[in-house]
Design a protein around this motif. Structure first.
Motif, PDB file in Angstrom:
ATOM      1  N   SER A 316       6.902-133.088   2.648  1.00  0.00           N
ATOM      2  CA  SER A 316       6.311-133.346   1.333  1.00  0.00           C
ATOM      3  C   SER A 316       6.820-134.674   0.795  1.00  0.00           C
ATOM      4  N   GLN A 317       5.912-135.601   0.531  1.00  0.00           N
ATOM      5  CA  GLN A 317       6.305-136.902   0.014  1.00  0.00           C
ATOM      6  C   GLN A 317       7.005-136.777  -1.333  1.00  0.00           C
ATOM      7  N   GLN A 318       6.542-135.841  -2.185  1.00  0.00           N
ATOM      8  CA  GLN A 318       7.144-135.660  -3.504  1.00  0.00           C
ATOM      9  C   GLN A 318       8.575-135.146  -3.387  1.00  0.00           C
ATOM     10  N   GLU A 321      10.831-137.898  -1.969  1.00  0.00           N
ATOM     11  CA  GLU A 321      11.163-138.883  -3.004  1.00  0.00           C
ATOM     12  C   GLU A 321      12.230-138.337  -3.945  1.00  0.00           C
ATOM     13  N   SER A 322      12.145-137.050  -4.289  1.00  0.00           N
ATOM     14  CA  SER A 322      13.162-136.457  -5.158  1.00  0.00           C
ATOM     15  C   SER A 322      14.523-136.455  -4.476  1.00  0.00           C
TER      16      SER A 322
END
Length: 372
Positions: A316-318, A321-322
């Motif tokens: 998951s890109q999100q 990033e987190s």
């Protein structure tokens, strides 16, 4: 001049460049999204939407949100920006009577529901305190020193961007700021409640059969209490520094022990480290884990260490990033970092452990079982 690079851009390349420019603009002014989010949390707009049943029109918001009458025309602009950013969902509603003006209906969505102060809506604690912590002036000031710190000759082990900005450590400077302490403690409590509820729901097998557990650096005991309530047969205790647990009394099956995890961890079948190791260097993590291994080695059979922390790497890109944003935060505030699996593997081996299992069921975090 190279003939290929000097040729005019094709239409689709122009489109890509303009899209990239817009993306770069949003990144450059990304701090405005953080400040807008902070503002709606302080104005309790998610709670207002909840009281209206999960959605409210602009007139309803304008009549309810506590802002000065002179500023009423500006609230729609704030809400429009956050809806575009995905914090709320906006719905244009046509006028229902005569020539009345159309309006916009703002809905809570998956993101903004986490900010509602109602466990029946968000499934646990409100994450609003975490938003407020992430946007405190102490953190923002440290981030402004990041480039200067990268050019500094000082060793990263002795100085951080936070220290460069404020002249002391987070716990030293923050410890003297009562307002920051309040925000920090509320955020840690909310995060602990949120993560602990997920852990006992998604990883019940990890806690099955354990008779005793010590939550190392467990603060006010939120996580330990959640575990004790879910598994009444587990005797839970919290180890933390004397000044942290001062004034906190034992609650039911949860006891509090004053001490330093670098020196000693009380014996137990399981030791929990929730969001502890990312604050520390690899060398310090090995020392902490060694103390934990000693603590679980007193019974007839070796126990286990349960780590709730970030394992970088997600499809998951999100979430990815987190995770890397958390890493930058640790670099800025402490001499710590978040780790990829190979980094975890290395420090486990150095601390005398030979087996581990990663459960990727906690979003940006993971639960890791570690055994000798």
């Amino acid at each position: 001049m190279d003939m290929v690079t000097s040729m005019p851009l094709e239409a689709n390349s122009n489109g890509q460049i303009l899209q990239a420019e817009a993306e770069l603009f949003c990144h450059s002014f990304g701090y405005l999204k953080s400040m807008a989010l902070q503002s709606v949390v302080k104005l309790r707009i998610p709670d207002v939407l909840h009281r209206y049943g999960g959605a409210a029109s602009l007139p309803e918001l304008l009549s309810t949100v506590p802002i000065h009458p002179n500023k009423l025309p500006y609230l729609p602009r704030l809400m429009k920006m956050l809806a575009a950013a995905g914090i709320f969902t906006a719905e244009d509603v046509p006028a229902t009577v005569g020539d009345g003006e159309p309006t916009t209906l703002y809905h809570l969505n998956a993101v903004s529901r986490l900010l509602v102060d109602d466990a029946s809506v968000n499934g646990g604690a409100s994450m609003s305190p975490c938003v407020l912590l992430g946007t405190v002036p102490l953190f923002l000031g440290a981030s402004l020193k990041l480039h200067e710190w990268l050019q500094s000759e000082e060793q990263a082990t002795t100085e951080t961007p936070f220290m460069l900005a404020h002249g002391g450590t987070l716990y030293g400077i923050g410890g003297r700021d009562s307002e920051f302490n309040t925000v920090f403690n509320k955020a840690m409590g909310a995060s602990s409640e949120f993560v602990a509820a997920l852990a006992v729901r998604e990883c019940r097998d990890v806690f099955a059969g354990i008779k005793s557990l010590v939550d190392v650096a467990g603060g006010n005991g939120t996580t330990a209490r959640t575990i004790a309530e879910a598994f009444p047969y587990v005797k839970c205790s919290v180890l933390d520094l004397p000044q942290v647990i001062q004034g906190i009394s034992s609650h039911g099956t949860v006891e509090f022990v004053a001490g330093d995890m670098m020196e000693f961890v009380p014996p137990a079948e399981a030791v929990l480290l929730k969001y502890v190791l990312h604050n520390w260097s690899d060398q310090d993590c090995v020392k902490i884990l060694t103390r934990c291994r000693e603590a679980i080695s007193h019974g007839e059979k070796a126990g286990k260490v349960i780590i709730i922390d970030t394992v970088v790497g997600s499809p998951s890109q999100q979430i990815l990033e987190s995770q890397v944003t958390m890493d930058l935060s640790m670099m800025m505030l402490f001499n710590g970092k978040v780790r990829e699996e190979q980094n975890w593997h290395k420090i486990f081996l150095e601390a005398g452990f030979s087996h581990y299992k990663i459960h990727n069921v906690l979003g940006m975090r993971s639960l890791i079982e570690v055994q000798p």
